[in-house]
Design a protein around this motif. Structure first.
Motif, PDB file in Angstrom:
ATOM      1  N   PHE A  15      97.320  44.025 -14.298  1.00  0.00           N
ATOM      2  CA  PHE A  15      96.708  45.331 -14.535  1.00  0.00           C
ATOM      3  C   PHE A  15      96.619  45.575 -16.036  1.00  0.00           C
ATOM      4  O   PHE A  15      97.615  45.476 -16.753  1.00  0.00           O
ATOM      5  CB  PHE A  15      97.539  46.437 -13.882  1.00  0.00           C
ATOM      6  N   LEU A  16      95.429  45.897 -16.499  1.00  0.00           N
ATOM      7  CA  LEU A  16      95.222  46.125 -17.924  1.00  0.00           C
ATOM      8  C   LEU A  16      94.758  47.538 -18.231  1.00  0.00           C
ATOM      9  O   LEU A  16      94.497  47.869 -19.375  1.00  0.00           O
ATOM     10  CB  LEU A  16      94.192  45.118 -18.468  1.00  0.00           C
ATOM     11  N   ASP A  17      94.681  48.347 -17.209  1.00  0.00           N
ATOM     12  CA  ASP A  17      94.130  49.691 -17.371  1.00  0.00           C
ATOM     13  C   ASP A  17      95.063  50.692 -16.712  1.00  0.00           C
ATOM     14  O   ASP A  17      95.320  50.620 -15.510  1.00  0.00           O
ATOM     15  CB  ASP A  17      92.744  49.733 -16.730  1.00  0.00           C
ATOM     16  N   ILE A  18      95.578  51.628 -17.481  1.00  0.00           N
ATOM     17  CA  ILE A  18      96.532  52.607 -16.976  1.00  0.00           C
ATOM     18  C   ILE A  18      95.898  53.504 -15.924  1.00  0.00           C
ATOM     19  O   ILE A  18      96.547  53.933 -14.967  1.00  0.00           O
ATOM     20  CB  ILE A  18      97.099  53.455 -18.141  1.00  0.00           C
ATOM     21  N   ASP A  19      94.603  53.790 -16.066  1.00  0.00           N
ATOM     22  CA  ASP A  19      93.906  54.628 -15.091  1.00  0.00           C
ATOM     23  C   ASP A  19      93.787  53.920 -13.750  1.00  0.00           C
ATOM     24  O   ASP A  19      93.872  54.548 -12.690  1.00  0.00           O
ATOM     25  CB  ASP A  19      92.511  54.996 -15.605  1.00  0.00           C
ATOM     26  N   GLU A  20      93.603  52.608 -13.798  1.00  0.00           N
ATOM     27  CA  GLU A  20      93.500  51.836 -12.563  1.00  0.00           C
ATOM     28  C   GLU A  20      94.820  51.866 -11.798  1.00  0.00           C
ATOM     29  O   GLU A  20      94.837  52.033 -10.573  1.00  0.00           O
ATOM     30  CB  GLU A  20      93.114  50.395 -12.867  1.00  0.00           C
ATOM     31  N   VAL A  21      95.935  51.728 -12.512  1.00  0.00           N
ATOM     32  CA  VAL A  21      97.247  51.772 -11.874  1.00  0.00           C
ATOM     33  C   VAL A  21      97.468  53.142 -11.235  1.00  0.00           C
ATOM     34  O   VAL A  21      97.971  53.254 -10.114  1.00  0.00           O
ATOM     35  CB  VAL A  21      98.371  51.456 -12.883  1.00  0.00           C
ATOM     36  N   SER A  22      97.089  54.201 -11.940  1.00  0.00           N
ATOM     37  CA  SER A  22      97.227  55.559 -11.403  1.00  0.00           C
ATOM     38  C   SER A  22      96.425  55.714 -10.120  1.00  0.00           C
ATOM     39  O   SER A  22      96.909  56.285  -9.131  1.00  0.00           O
ATOM     40  CB  SER A  22      96.743  56.598 -12.427  1.00  0.00           C
ATOM     41  N   LEU A  23      95.203  55.210 -10.134  1.00  0.00           N
ATOM     42  CA  LEU A  23      94.330  55.334  -8.971  1.00  0.00           C
ATOM     43  C   LEU A  23      94.889  54.555  -7.778  1.00  0.00           C
ATOM     44  O   LEU A  23      94.870  55.047  -6.647  1.00  0.00           O
ATOM     45  CB  LEU A  23      92.929  54.836  -9.311  1.00  0.00           C
ATOM     46  N   ILE A  24      95.394  53.364  -8.028  1.00  0.00           N
ATOM     47  CA  ILE A  24      95.973  52.562  -6.941  1.00  0.00           C
ATOM     48  C   ILE A  24      97.197  53.266  -6.358  1.00  0.00           C
ATOM     49  O   ILE A  24      97.377  53.328  -5.142  1.00  0.00           O
ATOM     50  CB  ILE A  24      96.338  51.156  -7.446  1.00  0.00           C
ATOM     51  N   ALA A  25      98.041  53.803  -7.228  1.00  0.00           N
ATOM     52  CA  ALA A  25      99.259  54.484  -6.776  1.00  0.00           C
ATOM     53  C   ALA A  25      98.919  55.700  -5.920  1.00  0.00           C
ATOM     54  O   ALA A  25      99.502  55.902  -4.839  1.00  0.00           O
ATOM     55  CB  ALA A  25     100.112  54.898  -7.977  1.00  0.00           C
ATOM     56  N   ILE A  26      97.971  56.526  -6.373  1.00  0.00           N
ATOM     57  CA  ILE A  26      97.614  57.723  -5.619  1.00  0.00           C
ATOM     58  C   ILE A  26      96.905  57.344  -4.314  1.00  0.00           C
ATOM     59  O   ILE A  26      97.037  58.038  -3.292  1.00  0.00           O
ATOM     60  CB  ILE A  26      96.734  58.678  -6.468  1.00  0.00           C
ATOM     61  N   THR A  27      96.190  56.230  -4.328  1.00  0.00           N
ATOM     62  CA  THR A  27      95.532  55.755  -3.108  1.00  0.00           C
ATOM     63  C   THR A  27      96.567  55.307  -2.081  1.00  0.00           C
ATOM     64  O   THR A  27      96.421  55.567  -0.883  1.00  0.00           O
ATOM     65  CB  THR A  27      94.568  54.598  -3.425  1.00  0.00           C
ATOM     66  N   CYS A  28      97.602  54.635  -2.541  1.00  0.00           N
ATOM     67  CA  CYS A  28      98.679  54.214  -1.640  1.00  0.00           C
ATOM     68  C   CYS A  28      99.369  55.431  -1.030  1.00  0.00           C
ATOM     69  O   CYS A  28      99.737  55.429   0.153  1.00  0.00           O
ATOM     70  CB  CYS A  28      99.695  53.342  -2.392  1.00  0.00           C
TER      71      CYS A  28
END
Length: 359
Positions: free
Chosen positions: A79-92
């Motif tokens: 993961f290279l994008d902090i926004d992507e990690v946030s989106l994945i976490a909230i999706t989970c």
């Protein structure tokens, strides 16, 4: 007060869980990388933050992190994008909330200001496609009722206490990401027994031969988070030095809670279709068709009772989540008047770039 341990998990069911639990763990060695561990810490903070506004039980964030662990560890690219990690976490968290029947609209209304609805829905499809096998995972809760009789001789632990320790371990300091679920379950009982009954001879406990103990780390977790260990009839705390008399209440058998999730995902097997077609041909030729309705009902019943989520009753998960909400990627400035190492940067790796920052 009725017994909270009202189901008996069979040897056959436990054997199935023991054989399958390894497949529900994150990919081996994924969290040996400190970078990935910090990604996980960030996901914990995101899930913890948004869970608090959903008014739903604590099993949901636990399940969300289980989804995140499986999804992240199967991703080939870092993961290279902090926004992507946030989106994945909230999706989970979104997918986990659906397990508890929280409506999509209610969930998206709560997070609308920070995440676009379309983005969450699209990411949900991606996560589901990658971890479809893991959507109803085996967890430590699957083993609790089976292991409980080993410890009941010392006192009847309140199940909520045991649940709270396991939930907190999921979002703590990442000390348990490599632990098997059966080991966490048994070690949680060991930790609770040690705290509440420090003079117990642990040789009296029938421990599994394959057990990898993590009870010392769980004891430390309870102390640091002030998790009190409760027994039926009384409550004690970790800081109490005054012996408290044990008051045991006679357990009453009660029916399983009807609000628990009892359904499982069933897909009709090819064999069943072929058998039905064969029966129709035999019937058309006037031949006898062997039908065993009672056996079929029993098989259907066996399938439904193997749903791992039935071991996670909602009414025994109604406690506050103690997971940290601090962003581990935030830089903490060092105080000029302090040489304490804790005042240094909280994260040694470069901060992940944000889409918003790069655009």
């Amino acid at each position: 007060m009725g017994s909270e341990w009202n189901r008996v998990t069979s040897e056959k069911e436990i054997k199935t869980y023991l054989e399958s639990e390894i497949y529900y763990l994150p990919t081996k060695n994924y969290y040996h990388d400190p970078y990935n561990l910090n990604i996980r810490k960030f996901a914990v903070s995101v899930i913890s933050k948004y869970w608090r506004v959903l008014e739903i039980d604590a099993f949901v964030p636990y399940l969300a992190m289980t989804y995140f662990d499986n999804f992240a560890s199967q991703s080939h690219d870092p993961f290279l994008d902090i926004d992507e990690v946030s989106l994945i976490a909230i999706t989970c968290l979104f997918l986990a909330a659906k397990i508890r029947n929280l409506s999509r609209r209610v969930f998206l209304d709560h997070i609308y200001d920070d995440f676009k609805r379309e983005a969450v829905v699209e990411m949900a499809k991606e996560v589901q496609n990658k971890i479809s096998y893991f959507m109803r995972p085996i967890t430590p809760f699957c083993f609790l009722e089976f292991y409980y009789p080993n410890f009941k001789i010392f006192g009847e632990f309140k199940r909520r206490t045991i649940n709270k320790i396991i939930i907190q371990a999921q979002g703590g300091k990442n000390d348990f990401v490599d632990c098997k679920f059966s080991d966490i379950a048994f070690s949680t009982f060991l930790a609770a027994t040690h705290i509440l009954y420090p003079r117990v001879d642990f040789h009296l406990i029938d421990k599994p031969d394959s057990l990898t103990r993590c009870d010392e780390k769980l004891i430390d977790l309870c102390k640091k988070n002030g998790i009190g260990i409760e027994n039926v009839g009384f409550r004690t705390t970790l800081t109490s030095s005054i012996p408290v008399p044990i008051i045991r209440e006679k357990s009453k058998e009660i029916a399983p809670d009807e609000t628990e999730i009892e359904s499982v995902q069933r897909r009709p097997g090819k064999e069943v279709v072929e058998a039905s077609e064969s029966d129709r041909k035999r019937k058309a030729k006037g031949k006898a068709v062997m039908v065993e309705p009672d056996k079929k009902k029993e098989e259907k019943k066996d399938k439904s009772c193997h749903d791992p989520l039935r071991h996670c009753p909602k009414q025994l998960m109604d406690f506050m989540l103690l997971w940290p909400r601090d962003d581990p990627f935030a830089v903490k400035e060092r105080s000029e008047d302090s040489d304490d190492d804790e005042d240094k940067h909280t994260f040694e790796f470069p901060i992940l770039p944000s889409r918003m920052q790069s655009s």
